[in-house]
Scaffold this active site. Structure first.
Site, short mmCIF file in Angstrom:
data_model
loop_
_atom_site.label_atom_id
_atom_site.label_comp_id
_atom_site.label_asym_id
_atom_site.label_seq_id
_atom_site.Cartn_x
_atom_site.Cartn_y
_atom_site.Cartn_z
N GLU A 177 0.81 -1.23 0.00
CA GLU A 177 0.00 0.00 0.00
C GLU A 177 0.84 1.28 0.00
O GLU A 177 0.60 2.20 0.77
CB GLU A 177 -0.98 -0.02 1.19
CG GLU A 177 -1.91 -1.22 1.14
CD GLU A 177 -2.81 -1.37 2.36
OE1 GLU A 177 -2.87 -0.45 3.20
OE2 GLU A 177 -3.46 -2.42 2.47
N ASN B 198 2.17 -5.28 -3.06
CA ASN B 198 0.76 -5.60 -2.75
C ASN B 198 -0.04 -4.32 -2.53
O ASN B 198 0.41 -3.43 -1.81
CB ASN B 198 0.76 -6.44 -1.46
CG ASN B 198 -0.58 -7.07 -1.14
OD1 ASN B 198 -1.20 -7.70 -2.00
ND2 ASN B 198 -1.05 -6.91 0.09
N HIS C 282 -10.28 -6.04 -2.11
CA HIS C 282 -11.31 -5.66 -1.13
C HIS C 282 -12.42 -4.92 -1.89
O HIS C 282 -12.26 -3.75 -2.24
CB HIS C 282 -10.72 -4.74 -0.05
CG HIS C 282 -9.77 -5.44 0.86
ND1 HIS C 282 -10.17 -6.41 1.75
CD2 HIS C 282 -8.42 -5.32 1.03
CE1 HIS C 282 -9.12 -6.85 2.43
NE2 HIS C 282 -8.05 -6.21 2.00
N GLU D 284 -6.21 -10.58 -0.82
CA GLU D 284 -7.03 -10.25 0.36
C GLU D 284 -8.51 -10.14 -0.02
O GLU D 284 -9.20 -9.22 0.42
CB GLU D 284 -6.56 -8.93 0.98
CG GLU D 284 -5.08 -8.88 1.30
CD GLU D 284 -4.66 -7.60 2.04
OE1 GLU D 284 -5.52 -6.84 2.50
OE2 GLU D 284 -3.43 -7.39 2.15
N ASP E 196 -12.29 -9.93 -0.29
CA ASP E 196 -13.59 -10.00 0.40
C ASP E 196 -14.52 -8.99 -0.27
O ASP E 196 -14.06 -8.07 -0.94
CB ASP E 196 -13.49 -9.81 1.92
CG ASP E 196 -12.80 -8.54 2.38
OD1 ASP E 196 -12.55 -7.63 1.55
OD2 ASP E 196 -12.52 -8.43 3.59
O1 9MR Z 1 -7.44 -7.49 8.87
C1 9MR Z 1 -6.49 -6.65 9.49
C2 9MR Z 1 -7.10 -6.08 10.76
O2 9MR Z 1 -7.30 -7.10 11.72
C3 9MR Z 1 -6.19 -5.00 11.31
O3 9MR Z 1 -6.84 -4.38 12.42
C4 9MR Z 1 -5.90 -3.98 10.24
C5 9MR Z 1 -5.00 -2.87 10.78
O4 9MR Z 1 -4.53 -2.04 9.81
O5 9MR Z 1 -5.28 -4.62 9.14
C6 9MR Z 1 -6.12 -5.54 8.52
O6 9MR Z 1 -5.51 -6.12 7.39
C7 9MR Z 1 -5.18 -5.23 6.32
C8 9MR Z 1 -3.97 -5.79 5.63
O7 9MR Z 1 -2.92 -5.99 6.54
C9 9MR Z 1 -3.50 -4.88 4.50
N1 9MR Z 1 -4.58 -4.59 3.58
C10 9MR Z 1 -5.83 -4.14 4.19
C11 9MR Z 1 -6.27 -5.12 5.26
C12 9MR Z 1 -7.63 -4.72 5.81
O8 9MR Z 1 -7.53 -3.48 6.46
#
Ligand code: 9MR
Length: 395
Positions: free
Chosen positions: A169, A215, A256, A287, A289
């Site tokens: 990101e 990613n 997402h 990822e 969903d």
């Molecule tokens: O699913 C993850 C969540 O439990 C955390 O609180 C969050 C914190 O930033 O990160 C989420 O996972 C992220 C992933 O690491 C990177 N892409 C976006 C995902 C969803 O926010």
């Protein structure tokens, strides 16, 4: 007598041949609906994955989570436990335990592991961000700290990680300021754009065999290829990294999605995967969903409101999977959690509330999306879906 023997032998031979290929009413395996996603994905040499929440995995009162994670998926990603704040909460003190437990789980269940994540502006430990803010860590020191972190983490898991999300990101969104797409966040601000190439080189030095990925989200389809097109910017960045000999092996598209948006079709998604793979890169959905607005009607259980959302969610899962199946360098399709019981979505999108994002409902019942994914895996093959091409790590 002779004729009788010939007829008998023919019958026996036919029976033998038919035994090898079972006689089926439709020349199909009738058990297909009962097969796991991972079994069906293996036909394509495609890995099907999920993010894993280690707290839930260890919760003995919630055994279905573990059972489904093990049986349906052939690759796993740590949802949180390989992030910097978890791995090194105190400077110089590493907490490998939860991540090692995931590696162990994967080994026992013959699963590959996606490493997530080496460089990201979120979930950094407080000692690091505070040190930068209060000036006790200057930018030269910060670069060394990043190099040491990547080296320590990649070496710790050396040989156990299939794909690393090396940089996550890094690219801005059109709603950021300025709206023209740029490199955003903590690392670019302090280290300049060169940190991305550095991170890949440091990761490669620490593990020559892992596949190294960039990613990001919202890069599933091209827009107008102008200054606000994040997918185009990311593609151009990947192209430049390749041209400069940076050891990047793939691009992960997070996936997402939300049913309230216009979204795109499988051909548009495939166009992007093909563009990346034409650069010699592997691709992956990392990822996936597909969330929905939890309107009053949805929350009240109104099927008029729920059904179209479940169907739209299934359609979007399917669009990404069909694109992945059609791109021979798309190595894995990972969902970001598999049950609405444990999904990041409701906690993150609360105003207005969103949910219903995963393949199984809160009671571990497979939803329409689960069967859409299963059908795509089962009912696809040549000429447009061919087995994956193995990606070799670039030196
Ligand atoms: O699913 C993850 C969540 O439990 C955390 O609180 C969050 C914190 O930033 O990160 C989420 O996972 C992220 C992933 O690491 C990177 N892409 C976006 C995902 C969803 O926010």
């Amino acid at each position: 007598m002779k004729r009788f023997l010939i007829v008998g032998a023919t019958v026996l031979m036919l029976a033998g041949a038919l035994n090898a290929v079972p006689v089926l009413a439709n020349d199909r395996d009738p058990t297909v609906a009962g097969q796991s996603l991972r079994t069906l994905a293996a036909r394509h040499n495609l890995a099907i994955g999920t993010a894993v929440d280690m707290d839930v995995l260890k919760d003995t009162t919630d055994p279905q989570y573990r059972a489904i994670a093990a049986s349906q998926f052939s690759t796993v990603t740590a949802e949180n436990v390989m992030k910097w704040e978890v791995l090194e909460p105190t400077r110089g003190v590493y907490n490998w335990g939860p991540a090692d437990e995931l590696i162990d789980f994967a080994r026992k269940n013959k699963q590959k592991v996606r490493g997530h994540v080496l460089v990201w502006q979120n979930q950094l430990p407080a000692w690091l961000t505070q040190g930068v803010t209060d000036g006790t860590i200057n930018d030269t020191q910060l670069r060394t700290i990043l190099r040491n972190h990547i080296t320590a983490v990649v070496k710790h898991f050396k040989g156990k990680i299939w794909q690393w999300d090396v940089v996550n990101e890094a690219v801005s969104d059109p709603w950021d300021s300025p709206s023209s797409i740029h490199l955003k966040g903590f690392w670019a601000q302090h280290l300049g754009p060169g940190y991305i190439a550095d991170a890949f080189r440091w990761a490669r030095a620490a593990d020559p065999d892992a596949l190294l990925f960039y990613n990001d989200y919202n890069i599933e389809a091209f827009g107008d290829r102008g200054p606000s097109d994040k997918t185009w910017y990311t593609y151009t960045m990947a192209k430049q990294l390749r041209a400069s000999g940076v050891p990047i092996d793939g691009v992960g598209s997070q996936g997402h999605l939300g049913t309230q948006y216009g979204n795109f079709d499988a051909f548009q998604a495939l166009e992007v995967l093909d563009a990346f793979s034409d650069l010699g890169l592997a691709t992956a959905f990392t990822e996936v969903d597909v969330r929905s607005l939890m309107t009053d009607g949805v929350r009240a259980g109104d099927s008029n409101e729920i059904n179209p959302r479940l169907q739209a969610s299934a359609e979007n899962y399917s669009v990404l999977l069909q694109a992945c199946l059609a791109n021979r360098r798309c190595l894995s399709y990972t969902v970001w959690g598999f049950t609405d019981k444990h999904s990041w979505v409701p906690g993150w999108f609360s105003d207005p509330p969103e949910g219903l994002a995963t393949l199984y409902d809160e009671f571990y019942q497979p939803k329409r999306a689960y069967n859409a994914v299963k059908a795509d895996l089962a009912f696809s093959g040549p000429p447009h879906v061919l087995p994956r091409v193995t990606q070799k790590p670039r030196r």
